[in-house]
Write a protein that holds these residues in place. Structure first.
Motif, PDB file in Angstrom:
ATOM      1  N   PRO A  29      11.289  39.468  32.455  1.00  0.00           N
ATOM      2  CA  PRO A  29      11.955  39.494  33.762  1.00  0.00           C
ATOM      3  C   PRO A  29      13.247  38.679  33.729  1.00  0.00           C
ATOM      4  CG  PRO A  29       9.605  39.128  34.027  1.00  0.00           C
ATOM      5  CD  PRO A  29       9.884  39.025  32.552  1.00  0.00           C
ATOM      6  N   ALA A  47      10.461  50.618  35.034  1.00  0.00           N
ATOM      7  CA  ALA A  47      10.899  49.229  35.146  1.00  0.00           C
ATOM      8  C   ALA A  47      10.222  48.559  36.329  1.00  0.00           C
ATOM      9  CB  ALA A  47      12.417  49.154  35.299  1.00  0.00           C
ATOM     10  N   ILE A  49      11.126  46.303  39.253  1.00  0.00           N
ATOM     11  CA  ILE A  49      12.353  45.945  39.965  1.00  0.00           C
ATOM     12  C   ILE A  49      11.984  45.228  41.251  1.00  0.00           C
ATOM     13  CG2 ILE A  49      14.494  46.795  40.998  1.00  0.00           C
ATOM     14  CD1 ILE A  49      14.245  49.269  39.212  1.00  0.00           C
ATOM     15  N   ILE A  61      19.356  49.195  39.811  1.00  0.00           N
ATOM     16  CA  ILE A  61      19.025  47.775  39.923  1.00  0.00           C
ATOM     17  C   ILE A  61      20.264  47.056  40.439  1.00  0.00           C
ATOM     18  CG2 ILE A  61      18.218  45.711  38.728  1.00  0.00           C
ATOM     19  CD1 ILE A  61      17.185  47.707  36.508  1.00  0.00           C
ATOM     20  N   HIS A  67      14.357  41.949  37.330  1.00  0.00           N
ATOM     21  CA  HIS A  67      13.764  43.188  36.840  1.00  0.00           C
ATOM     22  C   HIS A  67      13.321  43.013  35.391  1.00  0.00           C
ATOM     23  CE1 HIS A  67      18.039  43.262  35.806  1.00  0.00           C
ATOM     24  NE2 HIS A  67      17.718  44.024  34.768  1.00  0.00           N
TER      25      HIS A  67
END
Length: 226
Positions: A29, A47, A49, A61, A67
C-alpha cells in the motif's frame, strides 16, 4: 504483502506524465502525487484503492489515495499524470478511447490542453520541472516566483492540495529514476537528484510506489519523450 520483482516493460517519461507498459507486479500500500490510471491489456486489473477492492479493465486512482496493485504478472498499461497539468476526467476519457495502446494514449495525452495556472504558480512549476540541481530549497523557489515562502506554501496547498516539498520530491524521484534507468548506479542517481544516498532513494521509491527500486528498475527500459 510482499512486493514482487516482476514489474518489467517499457517506461516513457514526459515532463508532466509517464507511461509504463508491461507486466505489473504486486505492490505494498502506498500513495503518491500523480493521478494513476491502470489499463488492463487483457482481462481486468485488480487493485485495493482507498481500502476497497476494485476490478475493471480501467481503474482510476486519484492523487494522494492509498492503493496497492494486487494482480501479479497482469499485462497492464499504467499512466501517471500530474494533477497540476491535467483534469482527471479528461485523462480518464483518453484512457477509455485509447485502450491499451501505448502509442495512441501518448498521442491523446500530448494533445490534451493543460490546466491554466496562476502565473506565479506556473513559474514555480516550470522551475521544479526543470530540476537539475541536487537540491531545490523552498527559499530559492519562492524567490524565483517573486513570493515569500509562506505565500508559496499557501498557493500550493490552498489551490492545489499539494505541498511544495511533496511536489519537489516527486520531480527528484522522476529525475533519479530516469538516471538509474539510463544506466547510472542507484547511488549516483540518488546523489544527482538530491537524495543523501541510495538507501534514501530506495526508501522514497518504496513509500511512493510500494516497490523496491533495486528489484524493479533492472527490468524496465526507458524512453524520454520530448
Amino acid at each position: 504483502m510482499n512486493p514482487t520483482p516482476s514489474w518489467q516493460g517499457e517506461l516513457w517519461l514526459a515532463s508532466d506524465y509517464g507511461l509504463l507498459a508491461g507486466t505489473a507486479g504486486t505492490t505494498q500500500p502506498h500513495a503518491h502525487y500523480a493521478h494513476q490510471f491502470l489499463i488492463a491489456q487483457r482481462g481486468e486489473v485488480q487493485a485495493l484503492i482507498g481500502g476497497q477492492l476494485q476490478c475493471a479493465p480501467v481503474l482510476v486512482i486519484e492523487s494522494g489515495v492509498e492503493h496497492a496493485i494486487l494482480a501479479p504478472e497482469q499485462p497492464t498499461l499504467t499512466l501517471f499524470a500530474e494533477p497540476l497539468a491535467f483534469e482527471l476526467q479528461a485523462v480518464h476519457q483518453c484512457c477509455i478511447e485509447a485502450g491499451a495502446s501505448m502509442e495512441r494514449l501518448a498521442k491523446r495525452i500530448d494533445d490534451l490542453p493543460r490546466r491554466t495556472l496562476d502565473a506565479r504558480l506556473a513559474k514555480a512549476l516550470h522551475r521544479v520541472r526543470a530540476l537539475e540541481d541536487e537540491t531545490l530549497p523552498a527559499e530559492v523557489l519562492a524567490r524565483e516566483a517573486a513570493l515569500s515562502i509562506s505565500q508559496l506554501e499557501r498557493l500550493f496547498t490552498g489551490s492545489l492540495g499539494v505541498s511544495v516539498r511533496r511536489l519537489v520530491l516527486w520531480h527528484r524521484l522522476r529525475r533519479a529514476l530516469a538516471l538509474a534507468l539510463a544506466g547510472s548506479t542507484l547511488t549516483a542517481a540518488a546523489m544527482a537528484a538530491g537524495f543523501s544516498d541510495s538507501a534514501h532513494l530506495s526508501r522514497s521509491v518504496r513509500k511512493q510506489f510500494g516497490v523496491r527500486a533495486d528489484l524493479t528498475l533492472r527490468h524496465l527500459r526507458l524512453r524520454v519523450l520530448g
